[in-house]
Write a protein that holds these residues in place. Structure first.
Motif, short mmCIF file in Angstrom:
data_model
loop_
_atom_site.label_atom_id
_atom_site.label_comp_id
_atom_site.label_asym_id
_atom_site.label_seq_id
_atom_site.Cartn_x
_atom_site.Cartn_y
_atom_site.Cartn_z
N LEU A 295 2.24 1.26 16.92
CA LEU A 295 2.65 1.97 15.72
C LEU A 295 3.23 3.32 16.14
CD1 LEU A 295 2.69 2.30 12.60
CD2 LEU A 295 0.37 3.23 12.77
N ILE A 296 4.47 3.60 15.77
CA ILE A 296 5.11 4.85 16.17
C ILE A 296 5.71 5.55 14.96
CG2 ILE A 296 5.59 4.00 18.50
CD1 ILE A 296 8.45 3.54 17.71
N GLY A 297 6.06 6.82 15.16
CA GLY A 297 6.66 7.63 14.10
C GLY A 297 6.47 9.10 14.41
N VAL A 298 7.25 9.94 13.76
CA VAL A 298 7.17 11.39 13.96
C VAL A 298 5.79 11.88 13.51
CG1 VAL A 298 8.14 13.62 13.24
CG2 VAL A 298 9.65 11.69 13.71
N ASN A 299 5.26 12.91 14.19
CA ASN A 299 3.98 13.48 13.78
C ASN A 299 4.04 13.94 12.32
OD1 ASN A 299 2.61 13.17 16.21
ND2 ASN A 299 3.42 15.07 17.05
N GLY A 300 2.95 13.67 11.59
CA GLY A 300 2.89 14.06 10.19
C GLY A 300 3.34 12.98 9.23
N THR A 301 3.79 11.82 9.77
CA THR A 301 4.24 10.73 8.89
C THR A 301 3.08 9.86 8.41
OG1 THR A 301 4.72 9.39 10.84
CG2 THR A 301 6.56 10.57 9.86
N GLY A 302 1.87 10.10 8.95
CA GLY A 302 0.69 9.38 8.44
C GLY A 302 0.24 8.22 9.30
N LYS A 303 0.54 8.24 10.60
CA LYS A 303 0.15 7.11 11.46
C LYS A 303 -1.38 6.96 11.54
CE LYS A 303 2.29 8.55 15.17
NZ LYS A 303 2.80 9.84 14.66
N ILE B 77 4.46 12.40 0.27
CA ILE B 77 4.35 10.93 0.35
C ILE B 77 4.37 10.53 1.82
CG2 ILE B 77 5.41 8.73 -0.23
CD1 ILE B 77 6.66 10.14 -2.68
N LEU B 78 3.29 9.90 2.30
CA LEU B 78 3.24 9.44 3.69
C LEU B 78 3.99 8.12 3.84
CD1 LEU B 78 -0.44 10.29 4.70
CD2 LEU B 78 1.64 11.61 5.11
N PHE B 79 3.62 7.14 2.99
CA PHE B 79 4.32 5.86 3.01
C PHE B 79 4.15 5.21 1.65
CE2 PHE B 79 0.44 5.81 5.56
CZ PHE B 79 -0.40 5.03 4.79
N SER B 80 5.12 4.35 1.29
CA SER B 80 5.15 3.79 -0.05
C SER B 80 5.48 2.30 -0.03
CB SER B 80 6.21 4.54 -0.88
OG SER B 80 6.31 4.00 -2.17
N ILE C 159 0.83 -1.21 0.00
CA ILE C 159 0.00 0.00 0.00
C ILE C 159 0.86 1.26 0.00
CG2 ILE C 159 -1.92 -1.14 1.17
CD1 ILE C 159 -1.17 0.44 3.71
N SER C 160 0.36 2.29 -0.66
CA SER C 160 1.01 3.61 -0.71
C SER C 160 -0.05 4.68 -0.50
CB SER C 160 1.71 3.83 -2.06
OG SER C 160 2.67 2.83 -2.29
N THR D 226 8.84 4.66 4.84
CA THR D 226 9.04 3.21 4.89
C THR D 226 8.53 2.67 6.22
OG1 THR D 226 11.01 3.41 3.50
CG2 THR D 226 10.79 1.37 4.76
N LEU D 227 8.01 1.45 6.19
CA LEU D 227 7.56 0.80 7.42
C LEU D 227 8.60 -0.21 7.87
CD1 LEU D 227 4.93 0.56 9.27
CD2 LEU D 227 4.56 -1.59 8.08
N TYR D 228 9.09 -0.02 9.11
CA TYR D 228 10.05 -0.95 9.71
C TYR D 228 9.34 -1.77 10.78
CZ TYR D 228 13.54 1.98 7.41
OH TYR D 228 14.28 2.68 6.47
N GLN D 229 9.65 -3.06 10.85
CA GLN D 229 8.98 -3.95 11.79
C GLN D 229 9.99 -4.53 12.79
OE1 GLN D 229 6.11 -6.68 9.91
NE2 GLN D 229 6.57 -5.72 7.93
#
Length: 638
Positions: free
Chosen positions: A34-42, A17-20, A9-10, A232-235
């Motif tokens: 689920l974590i990430g900087v604000n504005g990354t599309g969580k 671009i939020l995620f690709s 999904i993108s 990018t999504l890291y697991q």
């Protein structure tokens, strides 16, 4: 068993671009943060998972029987619904029946003799029995009570934003589902409730996917972490502590890979500069490899939000509170509170919601006046107040203008001038974002922008009211580092235990009826102190009981024996205890089937408390009689 799969999904908004090309799966029993900087599309990511938003490319696959329950950051509320009606909002058969039952109860209150309503009520009772809905209704009331909601017939439209969010959380928790999706579940709830929620989610059998910035919560609940970083999504398998270590290792590998690439690139660049002509196929291939090396550059310059802001000189006198009193109607918030704020204070204010924590902060900032008492502020004091609501933001205003309205530039700790634009870049607002209207920012980005404005005023005293709501973990980490170096007083209202542990060395605890108790140490030390007091209090009571029993025994004649009354009681006490326990089982059954009859529920709870007290007294009596019986037997054997 796999519940849901995400395939390639993108998602973009315009050029952003939020995620690709993201892929992953969710299995039964997984508890994912689920974590990430604000504005990354969580939040957008969660909406795609639950089907509330579409993807640009890729797809989300879930089984036909997989049920998903979703708590959004801004859930819909019907202002005319009662609390229980709002909680039973789902479309499953059991929720539909529960909602119909609550609505019919409301009608019966106004028309108790209506035969048609009575017939419908009997029919719904049967449906409730068939679906086993009574247990769910009982659980809903229990969860609401744990979340601090006690009157279930109140209209939702009369409640505060925090109370509404807790109702939405209760609805999500009690709804039968295979995957529970929560967006910031710990916002607007106090520390004790967060601890209860941790236990509840740990016991819950279904899968969980949530966004939260509460690091202790992530550590204690999750067994897997997803991170959105640079599209990018890291697991990572494990909790938040495991994630920190694994991410550090990933960053080291990335730096190492880029170092190797640079070394090879330098060698190949030297070869190219030597003037070698592409005469052979082998040389052409080498040139192509060089061009590929150039394209494969790895960005190791991770965006860092640096906060190095100069402060104004702070004199000896900061803020002095003298015998402060504050009430709202009959509710006493602050009762005779006196405190002198020191120049390097690090104070955390804690307590249940609605006790008056923000009121105390507002009195110290002179935003509201106390009923009695005085506040004295030093002449050099400049307060930077980061409040819960960024109410002064104009959505049409451009990001850079919002900051320039506070200051065109500031002088940092090293005496250098930094422009508003440069500060925005340090706060992860690149040039192309600085000229966009505030309305296009995410909720978390707005909070980060608001924080920058507060710090741009170069305060020497900082007040923070729930700063961890809507700020991402990265921002919080940098803020914590800044506060550790800050040359001035910091006073914070927060339910984030990790944040309080990191920055505070003193706790003001609201303990009810306007009483504010002062503790030395951070939040964990405060909790330990409270636990020790509780244990000491229990031990003291226990010792008093033992001493009382001992005195009774010592005062008896040397020849020990039961009185007639004691002998009769000794013979019957086991049976008496058993009967009380049976009554308790019956009353618990009544509570489970009390439905929405609030009066009956209160009556049952009162009976239960009385029975529990009686049982405790009988057990104490049993202990005494058995101890006496043993001493009598020992004396006989001498």
């Amino acid at each position: 068993m796999n519940l849901l799969s995400v395939e390639n999904i993108s998602k973009s908004y315009g050029e952003r671009i939020l995620f690709s090309d993201v892929s992953f799966g969710i299995n039964e029993g997984e508890k994912i943060g689920l974590i990430g900087v604000n504005g990354t599309g969580k939040s957008t990511f969660l909406k795609i998972i639950v089907g509330a938003e579409t993807t640009d490319t890729g797809r989300v696959i879930k089984g036909n029987t997989v049920r998903i329950e979703y708590l959004s950051q801004n859930p819909y509320f019907d202002p005319d619904a009662t609390i229980l009606q709002q909680v039973f909002k789902g479309n499953s058969p059991i929720m539909t029946v529960l909602r119909a039952y609550e609505e019919l109860l409301e009608k019966l209150k106004h028309s108790p003799n209506d035969n048609d309503l009575q017939n419908k009520f009997m029919k719904l009772n049967q449906e409730m029995d068939d679906l086993g809905a009574w247990q769910l209704e009982s659980e809903a009331k229990n969860v609401l009570t744990k979340l601090g909601i006690y009157d279930f017939d109140v209209k939702v439209g009369t409640l505060s934003g925090g109370q509404r969010k807790r109702i939405a959380l209760a609805s999500a928790l009690i709804s039968p589902c295979d995957l529970l999706v929560l967006d910031e579940p710990t916002n607007h709830i106090d520390n004790e409730t967060i601890k209860w929620l941790e236990e509840y989610l740990n016991k819950r059998k279904g899968a969980l996917l949530m966004i939260t910035h509460d690091r202790y919560f992530l550590d204690r609940v999750t067994n897997r972490i997803l991170e959105i970083d640079g599209g990018t999504l890291y697991q990572y398998t494990g909790n938040y502590s495991t994630f920190l270590q694994a991410k550090s290792e990933r960053e080291e590998l990335r730096v190492s890979a880029e170092k190797k690439r640079k070394n090879l690139y330098r060698k190949e660049l030297a070869w190219i500069k030597s003037g070698v002509k592409a005469r052979s196929t082998k040389q052409k291939a080498r040139i192509q490899r060089f061009e590929k090396l150039e394209e494969e550059k790895i960005n190791t310059d991770e965006e860092k939000m640096e906060i190095s802001v100069g402060t104004r000189r702070l004199g000896k006198k900061v803020i002095e509170l003298n015998h402060i009193h504050k009430s709202y109607g009959e509710k006493k918030c602050i009762d005779d509170f006196t405190y002198i704020v020191l120049r390097n204070d690090r104070v955390g204010i804690v307590g249940p919601n609605g006790m008056g924590k923000s009121t105390l902060l507002n009195i110290m900032a002179e935003k509201i006046q106390p009923d009695h008492g005085t506040i004295e502020r030093g002449e050099t004091v400049k307060i930077g107040y980061f409040s819960q609501e960024s109410t002064e933001m104009e959505d049409s205003l451009r990001v850079i203008d919002y900051i320039r309205n506070e200051a065109e530039y500031i002088t940092n700790g090293e005496g250098m001038k930094i422009t508003a634009s440069q500060m925005l870049e340090r706060f992860l607002f690149p040039p192309h974002v600085q000229w966009t209207p505030i309305e296009k920012l995410s909720g978390g980005e707005k909070r980060r922008l608001y924080l920058l404005k507060v710090l741009m005023s170069a305060p020497n005293v900082i007040f923070l009211d729930e700063p961890t709501n809507d700020l991402d973990i990265k921002t919080l980490t940098i803020l914590e580092d800044y506060l550790e170096e800050f040359q001035g007083a910091v006073i914070v209202v927060s339910h984030d235990r990790y944040f309080l542990d990191k920055i505070t060395d003193k706790i003001f605890a609201f303990e009810g009826n306007g009483m504010i108790k002062q503790y030395t140490g951070n939040y964990s030390e405060y909790e330990e102190s409270v636990d020790q007091k509780r244990i000491s209090s229990n031990n003291e009571k226990s010792n008093k009981n033992i001493e009382k029993k001992k005195n009774k025994v010592e005062n008896k004649p040397k020849k020990l024996k039961f009185t007639f009354k004691e002998q009769r009681e000794y013979d019957q006490i086991d049976e008496m205890i058993e009967k009380i326990e049976e009554k308790l089982d019956e009353i618990n059954e009544k509570i489970n089937h009390a439905g929405s009859d609030f009066e009956l529920l209160q009556k049952c709870v009162s009976e239960k408390e009385a029975l529990e007290k009686e049982l405790e007294e009988k057990i104490e009596r049993w202990e005494y009689l058995n101890e006496l019986a043993e001493r009598i037997e020992e004396e006989k054997g001498r």
